[in-house]
Write an enzyme that holds these catalytic residues in place. Sequence first.
Site, PDB file in Angstrom:
ATOM      1  N   PRO A 521      43.712  20.139   3.897  1.00  0.00           N
ATOM      2  CA  PRO A 521      43.133  19.423   2.405  1.00  0.00           C
ATOM      3  C   PRO A 521      43.931  18.265   2.111  1.00  0.00           C
ATOM      4  O   PRO A 521      45.208  18.159   2.524  1.00  0.00           O
ATOM      5  CB  PRO A 521      43.362  20.627   1.317  1.00  0.00           C
ATOM      6  CG  PRO A 521      44.493  21.389   1.930  1.00  0.00           C
ATOM      7  CD  PRO A 521      44.538  21.403   3.435  1.00  0.00           C
ATOM      8  N   GLU A 522      43.439  17.502   1.301  1.00  0.00           N
ATOM      9  CA  GLU A 522      43.992  16.384   0.643  1.00  0.00           C
ATOM     10  C   GLU A 522      45.575  16.689   0.147  1.00  0.00           C
ATOM     11  O   GLU A 522      46.425  15.776   0.073  1.00  0.00           O
ATOM     12  CB  GLU A 522      43.229  15.228  -0.392  1.00  0.00           C
ATOM     13  CG  GLU A 522      43.556  14.227  -0.798  1.00  0.00           C
ATOM     14  CD  GLU A 522      43.998  13.161   0.134  1.00  0.00           C
ATOM     15  OE1 GLU A 522      43.637  13.352   1.335  1.00  0.00           O
ATOM     16  OE2 GLU A 522      44.465  12.169  -0.210  1.00  0.00           O
TER      17      GLU A 522
END
Length: 653
Positions: A521-522
């Site tokens: 994920p970011e």
Amino acid sequence: MPVGGLLPLFSSPAGGGLGGGLGGGGGRKVSGPAALRLTEKFVLLLVFSAFITLCFGAIFFLPDSSKLLSGVLFHSSPALQPASDHKSGPGARAEDAAEGRARRREEGAPGDPEAALEDNLARIRENHERALREAKETLQKLPEEIQRDILLEKKKVAQDQLRDKAPFRGLPPVDFVPPIGVESREPADAAIREKRAKIKEMMKHAWNNYKGYAWGLNELKPISKGGHSSSLFGNIKGATIVDALDTLFIMEMKNEFEEAKSWVEENLDFNVNAEISVFEVNIRFVGGLLSAYYLSGEEIFRKKAVELGVKLLPAFHTPSGIPWALLNMKSGIGRNWPWASGGSSILAEFGTLHLEFMHLSHLSGNPIFAEKVMNIRTVLNKLEKPQGLYPNYLNPSSGQWGQHHVSVGGLGDSFYEYLLKAWLMSDKTDLEAKKMYFDAVQAIETHLIRKSSSGLTYIAEWKGGLLEHKMGHLTCFAGGMFALGADGAPEGMAQHYLELGAEIARTCHESYNRTFMKLGPEAFRFDGGVEAIATRQNEKYYILRPEVMETYMYMWRLTHDPKYRKWAWEAVEALENHCRVNGGYSGLRDVYLLHESYDDVQQSFFLAETLKYLYLIFSDDDLLPLEHWIFNSEAHLLPILPKEKKEVEIREE
Ligand code: DMJ
């Protein structure tokens, strides 16, 4: 000149009202109460504006209040503590929190909310006093003086501009030095050979689709099969072409490299009337062109790189010489992102110009580029750093820090990377950069690096002295950076930095492994009972970012631990399973979902970085050996400048 001098209406013949006090008498005749009310209104307006300015100042310099809470409430433990010291079980979290608070109090710093508050108040007071002083000084000036100051400033900027433009009447001839380690042998091991070939096939898929649907535009929309343009490049075109050049070269995709080169020759145009991001254009376009030149020796790339470098120079026309983030390439007018603390420039942006600008001076024979980035260093070295840390924001007008937020991820990341690489790129002669890097890393370890309850090392973010236990995908590049710097570490610390790199690599691998898509994920968190997992919807996306592959590449090269090839291959499979579509490769909106939700963008850095790092992981070490090459922040290649050649040649005019 007293304030009254600027406000002649304040004095009345009778010496009454406000005028008696401020104007000192002898002013213009005031005709009656209506006029007096007008002057009162004017004074009130002035006072009110000053008040509003101060309030805004307070907002900008106060830390994010929501983060105050998270810093106080969440636990953290120093990363250097062995994992076995960490208690497991239900009671552990509360105990850790108490220990953490006690330790932070002993250190007298980052986590102590009272000290932090005191600190912030003192800073606010100081800033207010400075603002007041400056306002008073301006008010005391005659209008003619103010006008003269403006004219002087304008003249200085115009002179700077002239000076920046003057020397570029042509490029001096240079002897092209044949690049080292660019011809790659096929790996001896058949399985590795096959994997490498697969990665080259991925590059072909990405390139052919870009060529088919978005040729000459910045990026590809792989689902809707068209061009994607980002405001980062204004209306400069061809980001994917320039970003992909060196990957095409090292993968020996010769025809594709030639068609890219022809496009650059015929179409790459910087005479655009639009605002660009100085940082993005530098790392992708200047970096991509320099890299293509150093690999191929084709003059067109040197010419275009220097031409673009010249276009970027007006960004440095600020009182401190710290460049603007945004620049209109035609007018040369710069400004900063409106959201950046009180008009500040961003550390990771102005701190990520050094490598390219040193090479621009080297290749153009003109010292101006080097001077600009060396001045950034001078400004930084004059400033006091809170706890030895570099805040993400620096105001280019005052030359002072903005909000005290510190990050090794977004807004800070590549500044640290460029300190280390400036030293390496100078053939280890730039000792100032080396010192700045190791001092910064030491402060980062003390104040930002923590270990989770289950023993995962992570790099938190620091906001006005308080920690946010979140690590961005961007931060994952730091594993590779720590390992790359290990060699030059202070005595006895080399192994430690190599291990720190390995720990960050493991944490980032976990952030991938704990998703459904097996892509990270970011941003992922270490609070509220989770570890290495994104908890906020707006942090669950993956946009084909390279940082984790980058760290695997350095860790592989420096340790040859087979797990890095294994992890890299897991990522290749995940990219193929979830990001590959008919029209290229797409980012994903949520890596925890069971079904792909595409963002419909094939980022240019996927070709410049992600695929290049993967290819190198499955190549032998003699392809682009680390002793000869530095990767810029966009994975573009810059050769190490050997000691005897590092001086910038000053051209005779
Ligand atoms: C790239 O453009 C560069 O690596 C930059 O330094 C950070 N962000 C992207 C990739 O994630």
